[in-house]
Design an enzyme around this catalytic site. Structure first.
Site, PDB file in Angstrom:
ATOM      1  N   ASP A   1      34.179  64.045  43.449  1.00 28.40           N
ATOM      2  CA  ASP A   1      34.071  63.165  42.289  1.00 28.40           C
ATOM      3  C   ASP A   1      35.367  63.233  41.473  1.00 28.40           C
ATOM      4  OD1 ASP A   1      32.888  61.424  40.521  1.00 28.40           O
ATOM      5  OD2 ASP A   1      31.131  62.659  40.149  1.00 28.40           O
TER       6      ASP A   1
ATOM      7  N   GLY B   1      36.218  53.117  42.354  1.00 29.98           N
ATOM      8  CA  GLY B   1      37.012  51.918  42.612  1.00 29.98           C
ATOM      9  C   GLY B   1      38.195  51.749  41.692  1.00 29.98           C
TER      10      GLY B   1
ATOM     11  N   ASP C   1      29.231  53.837  38.403  1.00 28.24           N
ATOM     12  CA  ASP C   1      27.834  54.127  38.726  1.00 28.24           C
ATOM     13  C   ASP C   1      26.942  52.938  38.358  1.00 28.24           C
ATOM     14  OD1 ASP C   1      29.145  56.522  38.905  1.00 28.24           O
ATOM     15  OD2 ASP C   1      27.618  57.665  37.847  1.00 28.24           O
TER      16      ASP C   1
HETATM   17  C1  GLA Z   1      29.642  60.473  38.637  1.00 21.64           C
HETATM   18  C2  GLA Z   1      29.362  59.889  40.007  1.00 21.64           C
HETATM   19  C3  GLA Z   1      27.866  59.910  40.276  1.00 21.64           C
HETATM   20  C4  GLA Z   1      27.343  61.335  40.151  1.00 21.64           C
HETATM   21  C5  GLA Z   1      27.697  61.913  38.800  1.00 21.64           C
HETATM   22  C6  GLA Z   1      27.361  63.382  38.711  1.00 21.64           C
HETATM   23  O1  GLA Z   1      29.138  59.690  37.605  1.00 21.64           O
HETATM   24  O2  GLA Z   1      29.848  58.589  40.121  1.00 21.64           O
HETATM   25  O3  GLA Z   1      27.592  59.404  41.559  1.00 21.64           O
HETATM   26  O4  GLA Z   1      27.885  62.114  41.173  1.00 21.64           O
HETATM   27  O5  GLA Z   1      29.094  61.776  38.525  1.00 21.64           O
HETATM   28  O6  GLA Z   1      27.713  63.953  37.497  1.00 21.64           O
END
Ligand code: GLA
Length: 358
Positions: free
Chosen positions: A119, A155, A175
């Site tokens: 991430d 992205g 997200d």
């Molecule tokens: C980001 C990612 C999510 C998830 C959260 C976890 O927002 O995009 O998919 O993994 O972190 O904290």
């Protein structure tokens, strides 16, 4: 294909949940349909690294550790995914992997992990993303265990351009819950699908645009919308990561997630070209050539009311014939037509077909 419980469980994750999820993936028929990866997301780790700088699993929620969890999952014919942050902390403020890529990749390999989602929260300028992810790929290579590398960078830095040479899938958007209206993800998901449709030329076997975890069986979408998104993700050959509580899912959720005819479109080996054929008044036709010569067709109703679509298979230009066999992938019925078909679509619904001359 697999599972990631982030949207359903957030940080309320422990080894009992993961084990029960693996069991349910077997019992529900998901494994038999191709779902393989059982993926931990954020919050699996203890708030601090240990004295040697190693990541450790939260001792209360994962008392037996990740190695034992991987063994459990592997014994069921499934694979274990794990989550790490490229910055100094993860998005939920657990220890990040910055400065520890080699150490963490070696630990994941030693534990028997099969998939690493890296991430991006707090990792710095998005411009550095290609080199950061390349460094993790290199760390994984040196750890000498094949592990899928999932690029989760929302992205931001056109990951579809460099992602295919660095990882196996890359998120193309923020997200689903990021855009400030988590209760109503339908529009957000369509926006992500639209974006994905424009990025298909970057994907190839082993390197995929990732439009984010499925919402089938979660709150916020009607069952019809869940089916539509599952169909769109399948037309787009998106990774199918179930995001629901598979231990307690309804039979309708299970039927959506395990529809073999729709999954077969998702898994079709032929590369996808331009896919959206026509749009008119909120109704769209998506068309995809399949490796066995048949054609997948999806008709989407973006409108909030029922609509009737009169279409002609001959206009899809899929080969001259007196008759066409039209297999409906949701009703599992086949009809024969010289061309015309009539489709009634509920609000936000789809119809999905596999069509061949014959
Ligand atoms: C980001 C990612 C999510 C998830 C959260 C976890 O927002 O995009 O998919 O993994 O972190 O904290």
């Amino acid at each position: 294909m697999g599972w990631n419980g982030w949207y359903r469980f957030r940080c309320r994750v422990d080894e009992r949940l993961v084990r029960a999820t693996a069991d349910a993936m077997v019992a529900s028929g998901m494994r038999a349909r191709g779902y393989r990866y059982v993926n931990l997301d954020d919050c699996w780790m203890a708030p601090q690294r240990d004295a040697s700088g190693a990541l450790v699993a939260d001792p209360v929620r994962f008392p037996n550790g990740i190695r034992a969890l991987a063994d459990y999952v592997h014994r069921r014919g499934l694979r274990l995914g794990i989550y790490a942050g490229a910055g100094t902390t993860t998005c939920a403020r657990f220890p990040g992997s910055a400065g520890h890529f080699a150490q963490d990749a070696a630990a994941f390999a030693a534990w028997g992990v099969d998939f690493v989602k890296l991430d991006w929260c707090g990792a710095g300028s998005p411009r550095t993303a290609p080199s950061v992810y390349r460094a993790m790929r290199e760390a994984i290579r040196r750890a000498r265990r094949p592990m899928v590398l999932s690029i989760c960078q929302y992205g931001l830095s056109t990951p579809w351009v460099w992602g295919p040479r660095v990882g196996h899938l890359w998120r193309i958007s923020h997200d689903v819950g990021w855009y400030g209206n988590p209760g109503r993800p339908w529009r957000i998901l369509l926006r992500i699908a639209d974006r994905n449709a424009g990025l298909l030329s970057y994907a190839r076997p082993g390197a995929w645009n990732d439009p984010d975890i499925l919402q089938v069986g979660n709150q916020g979408l009607t069952p019809t919308e869940q089916r539509s998104i599952f169909s769109l993700w399948s037309m787009l050959s998106a990774p199918l990561l179930a995001g629901n509580d598979v231990r307690t899912m309804s039979s309708s959720t299970r039927e959506t997630l395990t529809n073999p005819e729709v999954i077969a479109i998702n898994q079709d080996a032929r590369r996808i070209r331009g896919i959206r054929r026509s749009t008119s008044g909120g109704r769209e036709t998506w068309v995809r050539a399949l490796s066995d010569g048949a054609t997948a067709v999806l008709v989407l109703n973006r409108l909030a009311r029922t609509t009737t679509v009169r279409a002609d298979v001959r206009r899809l230009r899929i080969g001259q014939s007196k008759r066409y066999l039209v297999r409906n992938l949701w009703t599992h019925r086949t009809l024969t037509t010289p061309g015309p078909i009539r489709i009634i679509l509920p609000p936000h619904g789809v119809a999905m077909f596999r069509i061949r001359p014959g």
